[in-house]
Design a protein around this motif. Sequence first.
Motif, PDB file in Angstrom:
ATOM      1  N   GLY A 233       0.803  -1.212   0.000  1.00  8.77           N
ATOM      2  CA  GLY A 233       0.000   0.000   0.000  1.00  8.77           C
ATOM      3  C   GLY A 233       0.836   1.262   0.000  1.00  8.77           C
ATOM      4  N   ILE A 234       0.162   2.403   0.116  1.00  3.68           N
ATOM      5  CA  ILE A 234       0.798   3.715   0.087  1.00  3.68           C
ATOM      6  C   ILE A 234       0.264   4.534   1.248  1.00  3.68           C
ATOM      7  CG2 ILE A 234       1.060   5.853  -1.254  1.00  3.68           C
ATOM      8  CD1 ILE A 234       0.783   4.265  -3.786  1.00  3.68           C
ATOM      9  N   GLU A 236      -1.448   7.415   3.351  1.00  8.27           N
ATOM     10  CA  GLU A 236      -2.609   8.198   2.949  1.00  8.27           C
ATOM     11  C   GLU A 236      -2.220   9.547   2.341  1.00  8.27           C
ATOM     12  OE1 GLU A 236      -6.407   9.093   2.059  1.00  8.27           O
ATOM     13  OE2 GLU A 236      -5.659   7.179   2.847  1.00  8.27           O
ATOM     14  N   GLN A 238       0.556  10.385   0.768  1.00  9.47           N
ATOM     15  CA  GLN A 238       1.130  10.187  -0.552  1.00  9.47           C
ATOM     16  C   GLN A 238       0.050   9.772  -1.546  1.00  9.47           C
ATOM     17  OE1 GLN A 238       4.287   7.311  -0.707  1.00  9.47           O
ATOM     18  NE2 GLN A 238       4.708   7.638  -2.879  1.00  9.47           N
ATOM     19  N   LEU A 239      -0.889   8.946  -1.097  1.00  9.49           N
ATOM     20  CA  LEU A 239      -1.981   8.524  -1.963  1.00  9.49           C
ATOM     21  C   LEU A 239      -2.808   9.727  -2.407  1.00  9.49           C
ATOM     22  CD1 LEU A 239      -3.320   5.926  -3.103  1.00  9.49           C
ATOM     23  CD2 LEU A 239      -4.801   5.943  -1.103  1.00  9.49           C
ATOM     24  N   GLN A 240      -3.074  10.636  -1.482  1.00  6.15           N
ATOM     25  CA  GLN A 240      -3.837  11.834  -1.816  1.00  6.15           C
ATOM     26  C   GLN A 240      -3.091  12.692  -2.832  1.00  6.15           C
ATOM     27  OE1 GLN A 240      -4.953  14.178   1.579  1.00  6.15           O
ATOM     28  NE2 GLN A 240      -5.850  15.820   0.356  1.00  6.15           N
ATOM     29  N   ASN A 243      -3.331  11.070  -6.259  1.00  7.96           N
ATOM     30  CA  ASN A 243      -4.667  11.235  -6.831  1.00  7.96           C
ATOM     31  C   ASN A 243      -4.900  12.657  -7.333  1.00  7.96           C
ATOM     32  OD1 ASN A 243      -5.759   8.626  -6.708  1.00  7.96           O
ATOM     33  ND2 ASN A 243      -6.277   8.853  -4.552  1.00  7.96           N
ATOM     34  N   GLN A 277      -8.254   7.034 -10.403  1.00  9.51           N
ATOM     35  CA  GLN A 277      -8.047   7.249  -8.977  1.00  9.51           C
ATOM     36  C   GLN A 277      -7.485   5.983  -8.349  1.00  9.51           C
ATOM     37  OE1 GLN A 277      -9.260  10.289  -6.648  1.00  9.51           O
ATOM     38  NE2 GLN A 277      -8.201  10.769  -8.549  1.00  9.51           N
ATOM     39  N   LEU A 278      -6.611   6.176  -7.359  1.00  8.54           N
ATOM     40  CA  LEU A 278      -6.053   5.078  -6.580  1.00  8.54           C
ATOM     41  C   LEU A 278      -6.769   5.022  -5.238  1.00  8.54           C
ATOM     42  CD1 LEU A 278      -2.243   5.734  -7.196  1.00  8.54           C
ATOM     43  CD2 LEU A 278      -3.795   4.293  -8.543  1.00  8.54           C
ATOM     44  N   GLN A 279      -7.034   3.812  -4.760  1.00 11.23           N
ATOM     45  CA  GLN A 279      -7.772   3.636  -3.511  1.00 11.23           C
ATOM     46  C   GLN A 279      -7.136   2.513  -2.707  1.00 11.23           C
ATOM     47  OE1 GLN A 279     -11.648   1.931  -3.940  1.00 11.23           O
ATOM     48  NE2 GLN A 279     -12.429   2.822  -2.040  1.00 11.23           N
ATOM     49  N   ALA A 280      -6.941   2.752  -1.413  1.00  9.78           N
ATOM     50  CA  ALA A 280      -6.428   1.706  -0.529  1.00  9.78           C
ATOM     51  C   ALA A 280      -7.488   0.625  -0.353  1.00  9.78           C
ATOM     52  CB  ALA A 280      -6.051   2.298   0.825  1.00  9.78           C
ATOM     53  N   LEU A 286      -3.621  -1.971  -3.153  1.00  8.61           N
ATOM     54  CA  LEU A 286      -4.285  -0.830  -3.761  1.00  8.61           C
ATOM     55  C   LEU A 286      -5.208  -1.288  -4.875  1.00  8.61           C
ATOM     56  CD1 LEU A 286      -1.432   1.818  -4.272  1.00  8.61           C
ATOM     57  CD2 LEU A 286      -3.286   1.917  -2.602  1.00  8.61           C
TER      58      LEU A 286
END
Length: 310
Positions: A233-234, A236, A238-240, A243, A277-280, A286
Amino acid sequence: MMRQDSHASSAAKGGRLRRVLDWFGFPRRQEPAPWPAAPRPGEQPAAPPAPAAEENAPAERSAESAPSLPSVPEVPGDQQLVTATLASLAMRDLTLVDSLLAIVEELEDSTEDPELLDQLFKIDNLATRMRRNGENLLVLAGQDSSDSHMEPVPLLDVARAALSEISDYDRVRLGRLPEMFLSGQAADDISHLLAELLDNATAKSPDHAQVVISAQPMGEDKLLLTVEDEGIGIPESQLQALNERLSGAPVLDEQVIRHMGLYVVSRIAHRHGLQVQLQARAFRGLSAHVVVPNELLSSTGPAAAPEAPS
């Protein structure tokens, strides 16, 4: 592998789908709902940014003429020259790779030796990955290599083509794929986009873990493509940030060096009006979601190619 209760699994999948629908602005039920006029509301289409200058010299082999190129974006003279040079080198490389693939295919058709076929298949896969890198250069240079005259392509063939362009293709499983067709002008680009997502998913997950690609129809005749991995995973934050890059106009900066694949994804998405979009995932890994607009979809087209014997 342990299997969870089917009802619990279905409920979990339903919850994830509802979150994805909410994320992209779709209603949870099937009643009509407005869809934004563009993937990035309020944004004016921007000219593709020029790549940073590189030290590569122009082509070495004068005997090999490069195919004619479309006009480059309006940028300062030096940057325009670098962009045109990158595009020219990419086209030369793609021509050589296509010639190599043609030779490999002839050899594959003319031999029945299992060991030789296995080696030829590895060369085929390596050359196909080289071709994807060449296409990445064209994307960086702002060039559109799609063919607007191509007939619609089955979604299954688009997914198979994406698989063939990554090294760990044997770890990817094709999930449910509806019998739909993608427009010829976007099929190659969407296959390229999926290949980048699959390559990232296999690279960021354990060697034994599977990556799944699937699709399902959405409201307003759109299509949701999903690539799921079981990686670490990534964070949160960094994920934001990723995105935000995927949902906005492509930005070419130092971050692109670390996330080249996602930059290519954002350029392709921007070109065709896709949403990415990427989602955990709930437990680990992911999900990468891609919404394909209805103008790129069709319910009719040629039959998918038969699956090659294993």
